[in-house]
Scaffold this active site. Structure first.
Site, PDB file in Angstrom:
ATOM      1  N   THR A  27       0.878  -1.169   0.000  1.00  0.00           N
ATOM      2  CA  THR A  27       0.000   0.000   0.000  1.00  0.00           C
ATOM      3  C   THR A  27       0.914   1.218   0.000  1.00  0.00           C
ATOM      4  O   THR A  27       2.127   1.100   0.173  1.00  0.00           O
ATOM      5  CB  THR A  27      -0.872   0.053   1.269  1.00  0.00           C
ATOM      6  OG1 THR A  27      -0.024   0.180   2.416  1.00  0.00           O
ATOM      7  CG2 THR A  27      -1.736  -1.192   1.425  1.00  0.00           C
ATOM      8  N   ALA A  60       3.273  -1.290   4.968  1.00  0.00           N
ATOM      9  CA  ALA A  60       2.565  -0.129   5.518  1.00  0.00           C
ATOM     10  C   ALA A  60       3.562   1.021   5.589  1.00  0.00           C
ATOM     11  O   ALA A  60       4.613   0.897   6.243  1.00  0.00           O
ATOM     12  CB  ALA A  60       2.027  -0.466   6.907  1.00  0.00           C
ATOM     13  N   VAL A  86       7.545  -2.465   7.257  1.00  0.00           N
ATOM     14  CA  VAL A  86       7.535  -1.002   7.337  1.00  0.00           C
ATOM     15  C   VAL A  86       8.119  -0.432   6.045  1.00  0.00           C
ATOM     16  O   VAL A  86       9.264  -0.714   5.681  1.00  0.00           O
ATOM     17  CB  VAL A  86       8.327  -0.511   8.571  1.00  0.00           C
ATOM     18  CG1 VAL A  86       8.289   1.018   8.633  1.00  0.00           C
ATOM     19  CG2 VAL A  86       7.768  -1.121   9.845  1.00  0.00           C
ATOM     20  N   LYS A  87       7.289   0.360   5.370  1.00  0.00           N
ATOM     21  CA  LYS A  87       7.709   0.925   4.082  1.00  0.00           C
ATOM     22  C   LYS A  87       8.305   2.307   4.341  1.00  0.00           C
ATOM     23  O   LYS A  87       7.656   3.174   4.937  1.00  0.00           O
ATOM     24  CB  LYS A  87       6.480   1.014   3.172  1.00  0.00           C
ATOM     25  CG  LYS A  87       6.785   0.994   1.705  1.00  0.00           C
ATOM     26  CD  LYS A  87       5.484   0.914   0.930  1.00  0.00           C
ATOM     27  CE  LYS A  87       5.713   0.879  -0.554  1.00  0.00           C
ATOM     28  NZ  LYS A  87       4.451   0.974  -1.275  1.00  0.00           N
ATOM     29  N   VAL A  88       9.539   2.483   3.885  1.00  0.00           N
ATOM     30  CA  VAL A  88      10.309   3.689   4.201  1.00  0.00           C
ATOM     31  C   VAL A  88      10.811   4.307   2.896  1.00  0.00           C
ATOM     32  O   VAL A  88      11.382   3.601   2.058  1.00  0.00           O
ATOM     33  CB  VAL A  88      11.534   3.299   5.087  1.00  0.00           C
ATOM     34  CG1 VAL A  88      12.372   4.511   5.420  1.00  0.00           C
ATOM     35  CG2 VAL A  88      11.078   2.586   6.356  1.00  0.00           C
TER      36      VAL A  88
END
Ligand code: E4P
Length: 219
Positions: A27, A60, A86-88
């Site tokens: 997402t 996310a 965890v999308k960074v």
């Protein structure tokens, strides 16, 4: 090759999951906004709903762009469910945050990657996934697939374990070319995944089989 669906739409996620070929979900804030999801509590509830549908990893994305707040947000997201990645974003503090998360055993997806240098940094920081945006490079008349090929070569040269997640995939040929180049994962819309099913000879062949069966049965 792992198949991720790139959407926050629960019905589409469920359709792909029911097909039995889904390995995860990606997402981003734009996709969440497209579904009308806003406010911390609603965003968190939506990530939980996605995790309830799928078996695999769910990316996310953090909203913060400074190290401290990225860490705070990322730790809270990771605590929601073991499926959360965890999308960074690929920015300076993002690289530091990925290194931190990796030292804590928190899975990461380094997003908004448009060059092999950025991908090299993501791998050195210990990202679980790197997301080169194939379609958005194509959009500006740059060969997005060539980037996947370059990253594969670089990662294989040094044995980096970061998985290449071909993102911003728009159509079935992107998926096939990424598979030929050895991308570990692709993420794209449901339409691109379902388009892989289609072949006119399958349709006409099936129609002929069914017609012959009916004829032999005297129907
Ligand atoms: C990656 O994870 C992004 O969510 C995504 O693939 C972006 O795709 P787009 O360029 O079609 O918006």
């Amino acid at each position: 090759m792992k198949f991720f669906i790139d959407t926050a739409n629960l019905a589409q996620i469920k359709e792909a999951q029911d097909l039995g070929i889904l390995d995860g979900v990606t997402t981003n804030p734009s996709l969440m906004a497209k579904e009308g999801i806003s406010g911390d509590a609603n965003v968190i509830a939506h990530y939980k709903a996605i995790c309830d549908i799928v078996d695999g990893d769910v990316s996310a994305e953090v909203i913060a762009t400074d190290f401290e707040n990225m860490v705070k947000e990322g730790e809270a997201l990771a605590a929601l469910n073991p499926k959360i990645v965890v999308k960074v974003p690929m920015i300076k503090d993002g690289v530091k945050a990925i290194k931190y998360f990796s030292s804590k055993g928190i899975k990461t997806n380094c997003t908004l990657v448009f060059s092999s240098g950025q991908a090299l940094l993501a791998a050195k920081a210990g990202a679980t996934y790197v997301s080169p945006f194939v379609g958005r490079l194509d959009d500006i008349s740059t060969d997005g697939l060539a980037l996947i090929e370059d990253i594969r070569l670089i990662y294989d040269n040094y044995g980096y374990e970061t998985q290449i997640l071909a993102a911003s995939v728009r159509h079935p040929m992107h998926i096939i070319e990424c598979a030929k180049m050895g991308a570990d994962v692709m993420t794209g819309p449901l339409s691109a995944i379902l388009a892989l099913l289609k072949h006119p000879l399958t349709d006409s062949g099936l129609a002929q089989f069914l017609a012959d069966h009916a004829k032999a049965a005297g129907k």
